[in-house]
Structure formats: C-alpha cells, structure tokens
Design a protein around this motif. Structure first.
Motif: not given
Length: 392
Positions: A164-186
């Motif tokens: 169940r996926i709901h009430h999703c909100r916009p997100q400011a740019p930031g750092m996050v772990i990527g699909p390859n397991g490495k931290v990236m800028s999004l």
C-alpha cells in the motif's frame, strides 16, 4: 544474518489445472461469479493463488507475470537471497540490516524481500531499488506512506507486489544510497508513488496506490518492457504517466502492458497518459474520470482491448484525450477492440489503418477475456487479504 540463501523449489501446477477444469464458467455474470471463478479468468493469479502453500513457494510468483515484462525468472534461482524486513525505520545513507532500504539498495544479487509483520514505513528519502530485487508484501499489511516513496533507477528485473503506497510527497535534492549500494546525489523528486527511470523488465502487481502529490506511477526516460497488473488506483488526480516529456525521443521504444487493474473511485486523468511509445491496455475497469481516462501526445500508439469504461455523471463522457503541449491535437494511433462502454462513455479512435498488435513472444502472451467479465476479473485488484488457513 538477517537474510539467507535458499534454493527455489518449483510448485506443480496440477491444482491450478484441476481448478480451471472444474470452475471455468461458460459465461461471466458480474453479479454472480465467485472469487474462485475470477481467479481462473485472471491468468496471473491462477498461476499461484490456488496453491494453499504459496508461502513455502513464494518465488513461484516470478513465473506468473505476462505482458511486456515477460517471466521474471531472472529474479529466482539457486543463488536467491531471502531477506526479511524486521525494522520499519529508515536511514537513507547508512541503512541498518533488517530495514527495507538495506535489502532493496545495499544487498546485491537476486534478493527476495518479505516482511516479518504488519508495518508502516515512512521513508526519509526515495527508496532506490537494485536490479534483480523482489519486494513481496503478501500475507502482511505494509504501508509505505507519508513522505518519500519508491524509485527504480537504472535497474532491471524488479518486482513490486502487495504494498500500500500513499501520501507520497515531493523531496528536495539530497544524498541517498543508490541501487548499487553506493551513496549518490539525487535531484528533486516530485512525489510519485512509484517512478521508473531508465529501467527495463519491471513488474508492478497487486498494489494499492492513492493520494500522492504527483502521479501514482511514472514510466520515464527510456524505460521499457513493463507490466502493470492487478493494481488498485484510486483517489488521485494524475494516475499514470508513460513517457518522460515531449522532447525525450528515447521513449519511442517504450512498451508497457496495463492489465487487470481497477481505476477509481475519484481518478481524474492519466489512466494512462502516453508519450511517444506503445501501450497495450486490456481487461481494466474504469470507474469514471473527471477529464479523461486515456490520453496521449507526441504520436503514441495504443491498443485498448476488452476494457470496461463507465463514464462519470458529468459531461465528460469521452474516454480519450489527445493534445500536444501547445494545445494542438496530436497525431496518434489509438484503437479500441472489444471494449465495453456504460453511462454514455465513448472512445474516439484512429480512422483507417490497422490495429497495432502487441506482438508478444510466447512467454509474454496472455488471453484477453471478454469485457463482460471485467467486473469480476478486477474485483480482487489491489493488495490481497491473505489468511493463514486458505489460498491468498
């Protein structure tokens, strides 16, 4: 460890075959047909839901997909990692073992993710899902809600099922772990429930999606070979976007199957809206709309087959809409084959020419049933309620 490797044990289809023989009706009556008969007509569900021991053979699900995603057999095998989410917390950069983000982004290889119990997960940043990952919410009640949601970014062979996926909100740019397991800028994220960016071979099945800031589902930037099935989309302005923008020409190669979904109540538009590419939209139920149900721009192609369109009480009875960004009418190829229309609904299709076929290969192909069966066919769309003592 919070996860372990185990062998895939295939399940015999004898029970499904027997059930099909016994329960398949000659004619569909929407107000009388039982749930078991609906399963028989739904080619995806009949593949696994007749098995009362489906929990012991969860990865059987990967062999059940149809449409452009094909069979998801790259997601299973002897090297499959079974990972269980036991912790609903989230850290977008240093996720803990046992959290959803650790399994979806940090663990590499073929990963089958399940959940220990009912959970409400509030993601701090969008969850970037790695290739060959399955998120399987069957048997528990999992909400991903109230902040960031899901993104499949430059990945392939991904299954999202039973969330169940709901009430999703916009997100400011930031750092996050990527699909390859490495931290990236999004960069900036608009608030979609599920966003596909430069992906292939993706299956979105039996999820319930609603009330998000942007779209519920975006297929963008060259994504292709996608199947969207058995989902319940409701309470949303912009529902589904196929194709990034008018100038993104790589989306000409996009191929998407939209089948067995329930749209409504209170869906306004984009079910879907298509740019450039091709979509096969079959056996879906449309419970009204505000602006339009299916729209397109930049010369897309679509085969609408055996859907049920129930027009709203308002004056907007037309199913289709076609406009370019400058407001001019677009050249498109939209065809309606075997659709059913109620309450004054009507479909404006391309005149002349021929209906473009999906051209599925053997593993992608499925039988489209008569539109009079659509009510019963979609009555179990969305997240399934699975008891411990019976079939799901």
């Amino acid at each position: 460890m919070a996860y372990q490797v185990s062998n895939f044990i295939p399940w015999c289809f004898v029970l499904a075959v027997v059930s099909i023989t016994i329960f398949t009706p000659k004619v569909c009556f929407a107000n009388k047909q039982s749930k078991i008969e609906s399963l028989v007509k739904n080619q995806i569900d009949q593949c696994w839901r007749f098995n009362p021991e489906w929990r012991k053979h969860r990865s059987q699900l990967a062999t059940c997909s149809v449409g452009y995603a094909g069979k998801m057999t790259n997601n299973i095998g002897k090297d499959l990692i079974h990972y269980k989410v036991i912790d609903p917390s989230d850290d977008p950069i240093n996720p803990k073992i046992g959290t959803l983000r650790y399994g979806a982004s940090k663990v590499q290889g073929k990963v089958w993710i399940t959940f220990q119990r009912d959970m409400h997960i509030r993601l701090e940043k969008p969850l970037l899902i790695s290739s060959f990952t399955t998120i399987d919410g069957r048997g528990v009640n999992v909400h991903i809600a109230d902040n960031a949601c899901l993104m499949i970014f430059k990945a392939t062979d991904v299954i999202i099922h039973g969330l169940r996926i709901h009430h999703c909100r916009p997100q400011a740019p930031g750092m996050v772990i990527g699909p390859n397991g490495k931290v990236m800028s999004l960069g900036q994220v608009d608030g979609d429930a599920i966003r596909l960016v430069t992906t292939s071979k993706i299956w979105i099945d039996h999820n319930t999606l609603y009330d998000c800031q942007d779209d519920l589902l975006d297929v963008t930037r060259g994504s292709t070979n996608v199947t969207i099935s058995n989902n319940w989309f409701r309470e949303q302005n912009k529902v589904m976007l196929l194709g990034h923008d008018d100038g993104y020409m790589r989306d000409k190669d996009m191929k998407v199957t939209v089948v067995y979904n329930y749209f409504g109540p209170n869906c306004y538009q984009r079910m879907p809206r298509i740019r450039h590419g091709y979509a096969h939209v079959a056996n879906n139920l449309y419970m009204g709309w505000v602006q339009y149900a299916i729209g397109g721009s930049m010369g897309p192609s679509l085969k609408s087959e055996s859907n049920l369109f129930i027009a709203p009480m308002s004056e907007h009875k037309e199913v289709t809409w076609r406009k370019n960004s400058d407001g001019t009418e677009d050249k498109w190829e939209f065809y309606s084959v075997g659709d059913a229309f109620e309450n004054g609904a009507f479909f404006i299709e391309t005149q002349g020419g021929q209906v473009q076929k999906p051209n599925y290969n053997l593993e992608q192909n499925f039988k489209v049933v008569d539109a009079k069966c659509v009510r019963s066919l979609t009555m179990l769309s969305g997240v399934l309620r699975c008891s411990k003592s019976s079939i799901c």
